[in-house]
Design a protein around this motif. Sequence first.
Motif, mmCIF file in Angstrom:
data_model
loop_
_atom_site.group_PDB
_atom_site.id
_atom_site.type_symbol
_atom_site.label_atom_id
_atom_site.label_comp_id
_atom_site.label_asym_id
_atom_site.label_seq_id
_atom_site.Cartn_x
_atom_site.Cartn_y
_atom_site.Cartn_z
ATOM 1 N N GLU A 60 -24.039 -44.574 8.899
ATOM 2 C CA GLU A 60 -22.650 -44.651 9.372
ATOM 3 C C GLU A 60 -21.711 -44.093 8.302
ATOM 4 O OE1 GLU A 60 -20.247 -48.354 11.166
ATOM 5 O OE2 GLU A 60 -20.450 -48.404 8.980
ATOM 6 N N PHE A 61 -20.762 -43.261 8.730
ATOM 7 C CA PHE A 61 -19.763 -42.689 7.818
ATOM 8 C C PHE A 61 -18.402 -43.290 8.152
ATOM 9 C CE2 PHE A 61 -23.005 -39.529 8.805
ATOM 10 C CZ PHE A 61 -23.479 -39.208 7.542
ATOM 11 N N PRO B 278 -24.722 -46.834 14.964
ATOM 12 C CA PRO B 278 -23.342 -47.196 14.610
ATOM 13 C C PRO B 278 -22.375 -46.895 15.738
ATOM 14 C CG PRO B 278 -24.319 -45.710 12.965
ATOM 15 C CD PRO B 278 -25.234 -45.724 14.144
ATOM 16 N N LYS B 279 -21.338 -47.731 15.841
ATOM 17 C CA LYS B 279 -20.236 -47.449 16.767
ATOM 18 C C LYS B 279 -19.430 -46.306 16.174
ATOM 19 C CE LYS B 279 -19.853 -51.482 19.464
ATOM 20 N NZ LYS B 279 -21.302 -51.382 19.701
ATOM 21 N N THR B 280 -18.960 -45.410 17.031
ATOM 22 C CA THR B 280 -18.176 -44.284 16.516
ATOM 23 C C THR B 280 -16.791 -44.295 17.145
ATOM 24 O OG1 THR B 280 -18.848 -42.697 18.208
ATOM 25 C CG2 THR B 280 -20.317 -42.958 16.323
ATOM 26 N N THR C 287 -14.880 -43.740 12.295
ATOM 27 C CA THR C 287 -16.285 -43.850 11.895
ATOM 28 C C THR C 287 -17.106 -42.851 12.699
ATOM 29 O OG1 THR C 287 -16.719 -45.580 13.518
ATOM 30 C CG2 THR C 287 -16.152 -46.308 11.288
ATOM 31 N N GLU C 288 -18.197 -42.438 12.130
ATOM 32 C CA GLU C 288 -19.153 -41.566 12.801
ATOM 33 C C GLU C 288 -20.552 -41.975 12.374
ATOM 34 O OE1 GLU C 288 -20.192 -39.662 14.955
ATOM 35 O OE2 GLU C 288 -18.331 -39.423 16.035
ATOM 36 N N GLY C 289 -21.549 -41.365 12.982
ATOM 37 C CA GLY C 289 -22.898 -41.765 12.626
ATOM 38 C C GLY C 289 -23.933 -40.729 12.995
ATOM 39 N N LEU C 290 -25.073 -40.843 12.344
ATOM 40 C CA LEU C 290 -26.228 -39.982 12.606
ATOM 41 C C LEU C 290 -27.472 -40.843 12.596
ATOM 42 C CD1 LEU C 290 -25.512 -37.036 10.102
ATOM 43 C CD2 LEU C 290 -25.261 -36.941 12.598
ATOM 44 N N ARG C 291 -28.516 -40.374 13.251
ATOM 45 C CA ARG C 291 -29.823 -40.970 13.039
ATOM 46 C C ARG C 291 -30.262 -40.562 11.630
ATOM 47 N NH1 ARG C 291 -33.386 -39.026 17.845
ATOM 48 N NH2 ARG C 291 -34.014 -37.616 16.165
ATOM 49 N N SER D 293 -12.850 -37.111 4.653
ATOM 50 C CA SER D 293 -12.314 -38.061 3.650
ATOM 51 C C SER D 293 -13.077 -39.381 3.672
ATOM 52 C CB SER D 293 -10.814 -38.297 3.891
ATOM 53 O OG SER D 293 -10.117 -37.060 3.877
ATOM 54 N N ILE D 294 -14.372 -39.271 3.361
ATOM 55 C CA ILE D 294 -15.292 -40.402 3.510
ATOM 56 C C ILE D 294 -15.219 -41.358 2.315
ATOM 57 C CG2 ILE D 294 -17.770 -40.973 3.518
ATOM 58 C CD1 ILE D 294 -18.164 -38.431 5.195
ATOM 59 N N VAL D 295 -15.182 -42.667 2.607
ATOM 60 C CA VAL D 295 -15.188 -43.677 1.542
ATOM 61 C C VAL D 295 -16.436 -44.563 1.588
ATOM 62 C CG1 VAL D 295 -12.678 -43.783 1.236
ATOM 63 C CG2 VAL D 295 -13.776 -45.271 2.946
ATOM 64 N N ARG D 296 -17.172 -44.482 2.700
ATOM 65 C CA ARG D 296 -18.363 -45.335 2.777
ATOM 66 C C ARG D 296 -19.457 -44.658 3.596
ATOM 67 N NH1 ARG D 296 -18.838 -51.590 5.024
ATOM 68 N NH2 ARG D 296 -20.856 -51.997 4.049
#
Length: 312
Positions: free
Chosen positions: A161-162, A246-248, A188-192, A235-238
């Motif tokens: 999760e980003f 993850p929920k996006t 938020t975004e996400g990848l497998r 602008s990712i912090v986590r």
Amino acid sequence: MRLRYSDVTPEPLYVSRRELMVGAAALALTAGAGEAVAATPPAGASLKATPNSAYRVADPPTKMEAATTYNNFYEFGTNKDDPARLAASLKPRPWHVQVDGLCAKPKTFDIEEILKIAPLEERIYVLRCVEAWSMVIPWIGYSLAALLKKVEPTGQAKYVEFTTLKDPEQFPGQKGGFFGGSLDWPYTEGLRLDEAMHPLTLLTLGMYGQVLPNQNGAPVRIVIPWKYGFKSAKSIVRIRLTDTEPKTAWNKAAPQEYGFYSNVNPAVDHPRWSQATERRIGEFRRRQTLPFNGYADQVASLYTGMDLKKNY
Ligand SMILES: Nc1nc2c(c(=O)[nH]1)N[C@H]1C(S)=C(S)[C@@H](COP(=O)(O)O)O[C@H]1N2
Ligand SMILES: [Mo]
């Protein structure tokens, strides 16, 4: 004399604030320049990178002027010119990225450390927005896998999760009212995990030979070239490793329009835009959109056995 940031900074970038100030003082003596040098690289500061010949589309890059003035970055507002107009309110230093979740060695990285984890490469990718336009951008960064390996994901980790910075003082689009309501902040975004570990997935720190402009997601973003642009969080912090999908932000806002996978797919239309063709910013003609945005040979095998109409 106008000094470029690179003139006073060792490769690949400034080493520490103290060394930087010593260098700046020395320069001020020799050049007599009164120009102050801050720890934050000024907009347009150069960032050296080695071209990676394996990852370069042949098409000519989009003009930098266009790539930095026609942006989707709803934290600044929903108009294409809002990010460039309001970009100065984002402060890309100091900056930390928390990398945690299902891993043996969770760690909060300073951005200066992130710049040095792997050699910086220049890769020319096509960014394909779901709005059916695209740009050809010379990005600078290295495979996200290099950062993820540092924290040693456990066997339970299946997704990444980003999270983008949430700070209404820096992002006027996150303030209340109509614009504040455009998405559920933070973005938020996400990848497998296998997608995140794929060498094409780029932890991105610059473009066009320079540090990332604020409107393009300074100081660090993701670029996943076979997916629609909204997967590429800015602008990712986590960065969090997890065992559940993850929920996006876009999926929460309009689930029928923005799936978790969102691989570029000319055969599956978005409810509001046909995905069969696209227009390059700066061109008038439409081009055929390619499956996986042209990267089918490298990534189609990640989706063997999956129905990509259902998993849009
Ligand atoms: N945090 C955040 N990341 C984001 C967005 C956003 O609104 N907020 N927009 C996305 C969309 S829809 C696209 S097309 C790309 C645009 O990237 P660019 O402005 O660098 O071309 O950023 C993506 N990343
Ligand atoms: Mo987009």
